[in-house]
Design a protein around this motif. Structure first.
Motif, short mmCIF file in Angstrom:
data_model
loop_
_atom_site.label_atom_id
_atom_site.label_comp_id
_atom_site.label_asym_id
_atom_site.label_seq_id
_atom_site.Cartn_x
_atom_site.Cartn_y
_atom_site.Cartn_z
N MET A 53 32.81 39.98 48.29
CA MET A 53 33.92 39.54 47.45
C MET A 53 34.51 40.67 46.63
N HIS A 54 33.66 41.47 45.97
CA HIS A 54 34.15 42.46 45.01
C HIS A 54 34.41 43.84 45.62
N GLN B 218 36.71 42.08 50.02
CA GLN B 218 37.86 41.19 49.94
C GLN B 218 38.83 41.58 48.82
N ALA B 219 38.28 41.89 47.64
CA ALA B 219 39.14 42.20 46.49
C ALA B 219 39.86 43.54 46.65
N LYS C 73 45.57 35.41 49.15
CA LYS C 73 44.45 36.27 48.77
C LYS C 73 43.68 35.69 47.60
N VAL D 270 39.64 34.62 47.56
CA VAL D 270 38.67 35.11 46.58
C VAL D 270 38.03 33.94 45.84
N GLN E 18 35.49 32.33 48.03
CA GLN E 18 34.25 33.10 48.08
C GLN E 18 33.43 32.90 46.81
#
Length: 437
Positions: A166-167, A170-171, A285, A289, A292
């Motif tokens: 996630m961090h 994806q981010a 997006k 997030v 997730q």
């Protein structure tokens, strides 16, 4: 009432605390690999502008490696030792992770699938070796509790994998959504793709180095050879013998459907949440997030539930508890299908509490009484992880239909996990009826 006073890490005056700790670390390491990978189905779909079905090939390659190497791993550890199997598994895991760099240099999707396959060949060796090794580190009466305890650390690695996905992936990917990416010309698309792949591979290269360090620690630590007495390989007769045992044969089937349910629920929570939150006006997006984040909450619940269920197993028959949780899983999955609001997401998160006990308990029940045949028995149960390769693409193909029966296809697709929990309910009930498990 079960005997609650037995030590689970001692047998015949021998303490297995240190080897238990080292092998349990491996459980966390393959948990990391499993759950940094689930969100990559969506990530690869965006990066390479593919359908959900094409993106789900990540899961085919990932769990296909488990299937391909399970029995070769069993023969290897039968000939050598559990420790040798763990070391080879760690080595392949590291190689697969480090292959993400040359895969990125090609700019193509398929080299990543090869890297995943090699990585999970290593995970297949790790799981085929580690699970029965843990079972052997004490008395048979405490084996299922011991494996549940070790498996309780698996979701800790999973949580870290989700957090990193996630961090740190994806981010940090380019914020353009799928529709905007489709409008890019070839040169613009190549530039965005290259930048996104650089982001994606960094965590895999890091974990590859961590795995090499773990390899060296276990290589130079003395490990017990308990359970490694026989080194003969009688492949055909052994398979015939173990598959004649009802609770083992049915356990392989139950494990196939359990792993399929787990991977579907944890992979497609992204698609489920993205549709839900975008229908409320959120950008793609941001919706991914947030989805997730719900996935991480599900994993926290999974982790807590596994410790709670391990405690409950001191007092309750494993087969009975398995059946109860599988019935609850059916109920929550029905909610995932029919609710088209936030309550559907809450139900999908709650499913993880029901799944927490399932893998190690099916494993422990299936291997009860197999003795040294547990090495090959473990391979059959690891091959059953193929469910994570076969069932997610089927669910992805349903999701790609967009709408079914005037319902979102992603909701309808969760009929597959529902069926899986029905199968597990039957196995738990039959195991309880036999009265030994």
């Amino acid at each position: 009432m079960k005997d609650t006073n037995q030590s689970i890490l001692h047998k015949d005056g021998i303490s297995y605390v240190l080897p238990f700790i080292l092998v349990t670390c491996c459980f966390a390491l393959w948990g990391f690999a499993n759950d940094i990978t689930n969100p990559m189905v969506k990530a690869f779909s965006k990066i390479f502008r593919m359908s959900v079905t094409d993106g789900a090939l990540v899961q085919v390659a990932f769990y296909g490696g488990y299937f391909a190497m399970a029995f070769p791993a069993a023969m290897f550890i039968r000939k050598y030792s559990y420790k040798a199997g763990i070391l080879l598994g760690l080595g392949l895991y590291a190689v697969g992770a480090l292959l993400f760099f040359p895969a990125k240099m090609t700019g193509s999707y398929y080299p990543f699938l090869l890297a995943y396959f090699i990585l999970t060949c290593g995970l297949s060796f790790l799981e085929t070796s580690s699970n029965p090794y843990i079972l052997s580190m004490g008395t048979e009466a405490t084996a299922t509790r011991r494996l549940n305890l070790a498996q309780s650390f698996n979701p800790m690695g999973s949580l870290l994998g989700m957090y990193v996905a996630m961090h740190f992936i994806q981010a940090k990917l380019n914020p353009m959504d799928t529709a905007e990416r489709a409008q890019l010309n070839p040169m613009e698309f190549a530039a965005v793709k290259d930048a996104d792949l650089s982001v994606l591979i960094a965590p895999y290269l890091t974990i590859g180095i961590v795995i090499l360090i773990m390899f060296l620690i276990i290589r130079f630590t003395r490990m017990p050879k308990n359970g490694d007495q026989s080194h003969s390989i009688n492949f055909g007769p052994t398979l015939k013998r173990i598959f004649s045992i009802h609770h083992y044969r049915e356990g392989v089937v139950a494990q196939f459907f359990y792993v399929g349910a787990q991977i579907m629920c944890w992979t497609f929570i992204i698609q489920y949440g993205t549709r839900l939150f975008m229908s409320q006006g959120m950008e793609e997006k941001a919706a991914e997030v947030l989805s997730q984040e719900y996935n991480i909450i599900a994993m926290v619940i999974f982790c807590i539930s596994r410790f709670v269920c391990t405690f409950i197993l001191r007092y309750l028959n494993p087969g009975k508890l398995l059946a109860i949780l599988a019935i609850a899983g059916c109920c929550f999955t029905a909610g995932v299908i029919f609710f088209q609001n936030i309550w559907g997401m809450y139900c999908l998160v709650a499913v993880s509490a029901c799944m927490s006990l399932m893998f190690p308990t099916i494993y422990g029940i299936a291997l009860t009484g197999l003795g040294d045949d547990a090495k090959f028995g473990a391979a059959g149960l690891i091959m059953a992880i193929l469910g994570g390769s076969v069932l997610p693409p089927l669910q992805a193909s349903i999701i790609d239909m967009s709408t079914i029966w005037n319902m979102p296809a992603v909701n309808v697709s969760f009929i597959l996990p529902f069926i899986c929990f029905v199968v597990i309910t039957i196995y738990g009930h039959r195991s309880y009826q036999r009265g030994k498990y």
